[in-house]
Design an enzyme around this catalytic site. Structure first.
Site, PDB file in Angstrom:
ATOM      1  N   GLY A  68      -4.357  -8.321   2.301  1.00  0.00           N
ATOM      2  CA  GLY A  68      -3.987  -8.420   1.157  1.00  0.00           C
ATOM      3  C   GLY A  68      -4.168  -7.461   0.143  1.00  0.00           C
ATOM      4  O   GLY A  68      -4.061  -7.575  -1.196  1.00  0.00           O
ATOM      5  N   THR A  69      -4.838  -6.248   0.525  1.00  0.00           N
ATOM      6  CA  THR A  69      -5.048  -5.103  -0.357  1.00  0.00           C
ATOM      7  C   THR A  69      -3.990  -4.443  -1.281  1.00  0.00           C
ATOM      8  O   THR A  69      -3.871  -4.337  -2.245  1.00  0.00           O
ATOM      9  CB  THR A  69      -5.851  -3.892   0.782  1.00  0.00           C
ATOM     10  OG1 THR A  69      -5.088  -3.757   1.675  1.00  0.00           O
ATOM     11  CG2 THR A  69      -7.182  -4.159   0.732  1.00  0.00           C
ATOM     12  N   GLY A  70      -2.693  -4.190  -0.416  1.00  0.00           N
ATOM     13  CA  GLY A  70      -1.353  -4.083  -0.825  1.00  0.00           C
ATOM     14  C   GLY A  70      -1.146  -4.980  -2.027  1.00  0.00           C
ATOM     15  O   GLY A  70      -0.898  -4.502  -3.278  1.00  0.00           O
ATOM     16  N   CYS A  71      -0.997  -6.136  -1.873  1.00  0.00           N
ATOM     17  CA  CYS A  71      -0.529  -7.181  -2.766  1.00  0.00           C
ATOM     18  C   CYS A  71      -1.670  -7.070  -4.084  1.00  0.00           C
ATOM     19  O   CYS A  71      -1.007  -7.136  -5.197  1.00  0.00           O
ATOM     20  CB  CYS A  71      -0.429  -8.653  -2.148  1.00  0.00           C
ATOM     21  SG  CYS A  71       0.224  -8.791  -0.619  1.00  0.00           S
ATOM     22  N   LYS A  89      -0.168   5.167  -1.128  1.00  0.00           N
ATOM     23  CA  LYS A  89      -1.491   4.514  -0.680  1.00  0.00           C
ATOM     24  C   LYS A  89      -2.143   5.094   0.549  1.00  0.00           C
ATOM     25  O   LYS A  89      -1.370   4.922   1.369  1.00  0.00           O
ATOM     26  CB  LYS A  89      -1.679   2.974  -0.654  1.00  0.00           C
ATOM     27  CG  LYS A  89      -1.054   2.540  -1.936  1.00  0.00           C
ATOM     28  CD  LYS A  89      -1.148   0.791  -1.725  1.00  0.00           C
ATOM     29  CE  LYS A  89       0.201   0.442  -0.833  1.00  0.00           C
ATOM     30  NZ  LYS A  89       0.425  -0.914  -0.833  1.00  0.00           N
ATOM     31  N   THR A  92      -9.586  -6.510   5.098  1.00  0.00           N
ATOM     32  CA  THR A  92      -8.508  -5.894   4.012  1.00  0.00           C
ATOM     33  C   THR A  92      -7.343  -6.663   3.922  1.00  0.00           C
ATOM     34  O   THR A  92      -6.411  -6.242   3.482  1.00  0.00           O
ATOM     35  CB  THR A  92      -8.302  -4.550   4.323  1.00  0.00           C
ATOM     36  OG1 THR A  92      -7.902  -4.350   5.934  1.00  0.00           O
ATOM     37  CG2 THR A  92      -9.476  -3.581   4.363  1.00  0.00           C
TER      38      THR A  92
HETATM   39  N1  LIG Z   1     -11.491   0.282   3.298  1.00  0.00           N
HETATM   40  C1  LIG Z   1     -11.135   0.617   2.074  1.00  0.00           C
HETATM   41  N2  LIG Z   1     -12.100   1.190   0.957  1.00  0.00           N
HETATM   42  C2  LIG Z   1     -11.394   1.336  -0.256  1.00  0.00           C
HETATM   43  N3  LIG Z   1     -10.439   1.294  -0.620  1.00  0.00           N
HETATM   44  C3  LIG Z   1      -9.488   0.843   0.249  1.00  0.00           C
HETATM   45  C4  LIG Z   1      -9.660   0.554   1.681  1.00  0.00           C
HETATM   46  N4  LIG Z   1      -8.681   0.047   2.309  1.00  0.00           N
HETATM   47  C5  LIG Z   1      -7.591   0.167   1.540  1.00  0.00           C
HETATM   48  N5  LIG Z   1      -7.988   0.580   0.227  1.00  0.00           N
HETATM   49  C6  LIG Z   1      -7.270   0.770  -0.882  1.00  0.00           C
HETATM   50  O1  LIG Z   1      -6.467  -0.513  -1.069  1.00  0.00           O
HETATM   51  C7  LIG Z   1      -5.299  -0.223  -1.707  1.00  0.00           C
HETATM   52  C8  LIG Z   1      -4.369  -0.789  -0.789  1.00  0.00           C
HETATM   53  O2  LIG Z   1      -4.032  -0.049   0.117  1.00  0.00           O
HETATM   54  P1  LIG Z   1      -3.445  -0.255   1.602  1.00  0.00           P
HETATM   55  O3  LIG Z   1      -4.669  -1.128   2.361  1.00  0.00           O
HETATM   56  O4  LIG Z   1      -3.195   0.843   2.197  1.00  0.00           O
HETATM   57  O5  LIG Z   1      -2.180  -1.095   1.202  1.00  0.00           O
HETATM   58  P2  LIG Z   1      -1.477  -2.139   2.118  1.00  0.00           P
HETATM   59  O6  LIG Z   1      -1.963  -3.301   2.361  1.00  0.00           O
HETATM   60  O7  LIG Z   1      -0.072  -1.956   1.724  1.00  0.00           O
HETATM   61  O8  LIG Z   1      -1.546  -1.347   3.723  1.00  0.00           O
HETATM   62  C9  LIG Z   1      -5.260   1.333  -2.002  1.00  0.00           C
HETATM   63  O9  LIG Z   1      -5.745   1.525  -3.204  1.00  0.00           O
HETATM   64  C10 LIG Z   1      -6.131   1.615  -0.874  1.00  0.00           C
HETATM   65  O10 LIG Z   1      -6.613   3.215  -1.225  1.00  0.00           O
HETATM   66  C1  LIG Z   2       3.154 -13.424   1.975  1.00  0.00           C
HETATM   67  C2  LIG Z   2       2.871 -12.089   2.128  1.00  0.00           C
HETATM   68  N1  LIG Z   2       3.061 -11.243   1.551  1.00  0.00           N
HETATM   69  C3  LIG Z   2       2.590  -9.794   1.895  1.00  0.00           C
HETATM   70  C4  LIG Z   2       1.898  -9.676   2.836  1.00  0.00           C
HETATM   71  C5  LIG Z   2       1.294  -8.257   3.268  1.00  0.00           C
HETATM   72  O1  LIG Z   2       0.120  -8.093   2.512  1.00  0.00           O
HETATM   73  P1  LIG Z   2      -0.359  -6.564   2.180  1.00  0.00           P
HETATM   74  O2  LIG Z   2      -1.126  -6.633   1.090  1.00  0.00           O
HETATM   75  O3  LIG Z   2       0.738  -5.430   1.837  1.00  0.00           O
HETATM   76  O4  LIG Z   2      -1.057  -6.032   3.672  1.00  0.00           O
HETATM   77  P2  LIG Z   2      -1.855  -6.763   4.500  1.00  0.00           P
HETATM   78  O5  LIG Z   2      -2.387  -8.144   3.892  1.00  0.00           O
HETATM   79  O6  LIG Z   2      -0.986  -6.754   5.637  1.00  0.00           O
HETATM   80  O7  LIG Z   2      -3.106  -5.737   4.645  1.00  0.00           O
HETATM   81  C6  LIG Z   2       1.403 -10.861   3.545  1.00  0.00           C
HETATM   82  N2  LIG Z   2       0.603 -10.756   4.576  1.00  0.00           N
HETATM   83  N3  LIG Z   2       1.768 -11.773   3.416  1.00  0.00           N
END
Ligand SMILES: Nc1ncnc2c1ncn2[C@@H]1O[C@H](COP(=O)(O)OP(=O)(O)O)[C@@H](O)[C@H]1O
Ligand SMILES: Cc1ncc(COP(=O)(O)OP(=O)(O)O)c(N)n1
Length: 271
Positions: A206-209, A173, A204
């Protein structure tokens, strides 16, 4: 109805972890189940505390789930200790779990560490090899590929290295760290970019989850890997684009953006 299981930590503030996973699975039309690895005390401004469950109790949860309602896909999120990682690997092998999505959660965006250093090695040794797809962000991919990632070329090299080593698909990502929304899927010696419009939304959490649960939901429904990723990207863009704004820090997304209002139409039929 197809079913999906999340094995992850609870986020009491509802934006990430188990809570985000269940909301996502529900919005993506599958029946959601959960095995909790830890309780976290957190909100949009950061993580205040973590209370792990015991490995024995995690195994008990997994036994109850697999012996009754079999998941069509499994998503694994925050697992903070080596003992818990081993328990999950043992049970998923025992029950021949399918469609395993591993989000190798290491650090929350707020900066809190969600896995111990020694557990990262156990994650690599025990869990990543049984995944169908891994969904690291840039920082997590740097740890797994043992190389710095600064450019899209680096993303290709790192995804390929991880995918070849663990014999699985890798969705790397770009979102947070490269300041774009372009993700790279490496699979079976080929790669494909998933281009996303970067949404100007600071919320953002929880985007990864959410993304990994949406992929698991679509795999559970029988979509192939690349289509599951494509559908999951659309879902997360919609959830971010709904511009929910809650909390003092990086707030949660609107996981229900696609279903809100639909039930009102349904209810009309019974008036
Ligand atoms: N501002 C944004 N606009 C559109 N998509 C986003 C944005 N931020 C994150 N994403 C998307 O959300 C998903 C999770 O990515 P990311 O935020 O990098 O994960 P994580 O929470 O694990 O760091 C990916 O598909 C990423 O491209
Ligand atoms: C309980 C718990 N699990 C995972 C995360 C991390 O979430 P993630 O979507 O990877 O990223 P951010 O929320 O940190 O952007 C969490 N915070 N809590």
């Amino acid at each position: 109805m197809k079913t999906a299981l999340t094995i992850a930590g609870s986020d009491c503030s509802g934006g990430a972890g188990i809570q985000a996973d269940i909301k996502t699975m529900m919005a993506n039309g599958v029946f959601a189940m959960s095995a909790v690895t830890a309780l976290t005390a957190q909100n949009t401004t950061g993580v205040a505390g973590i209370l792990e469950v015991t490995a024995g109790f995690l195994k008990e949860q997994l036994d109850c789930i697999f012996n009754d309602i079999r998941p069509d896909a499994v998503k694994i999120g925050m697992v903070s200790s080596g003992e818990l990682i081993r328990a999950i690997a043992e049970k998923l092998k025992e029950y021949h779990a399918v469609h395993i999505v591993v989000d190798p959660v290491m650090v929350a965006t707020s900066g809190a560490k969600l896995i111990s250093d020694d557990a990262i090695d156990i994650l690599k040794e025990e869990l990543l090899g049984i995944a169908d797809i891994l969904t690291p962000n840039i920082l997590e991919a740097e740890v797994l590929a043992e190389m710095p990632i600064r450019t899209e070329e680096d993303m290709i090299k790192a995804a390929e290295k991880i995918g070849r080593y663990y014999h699985c698909a890798v969705l790397l990502k770009g979102g947070h760290q490269l300041n774009d929304a372009n993700d790279l899927l490496y699979r079976e010696a080929t790669y494909r970019w998933f281009y996303g419009k970067r949404i100007s939304n600071p919320n953002t959490h929880g985007t990864g989850c959410t993304l990994s649960s949406a992929i698991a939901s679509n795999l559970a429904k029988g979509f192939p890997m690349d289509i599951s990723v494509e559908r999951a990207k659309s879902y997360i863009s919609g959830a971010l684009g709904a511009m929910l704004d809650l909390g003092a820090g990086s707030g949660p997304m609107d996981h229900a953006f696609a279903i809100t209002g639909e039930y009102v139409k349904e209810a009309e039929k019974y008036r």
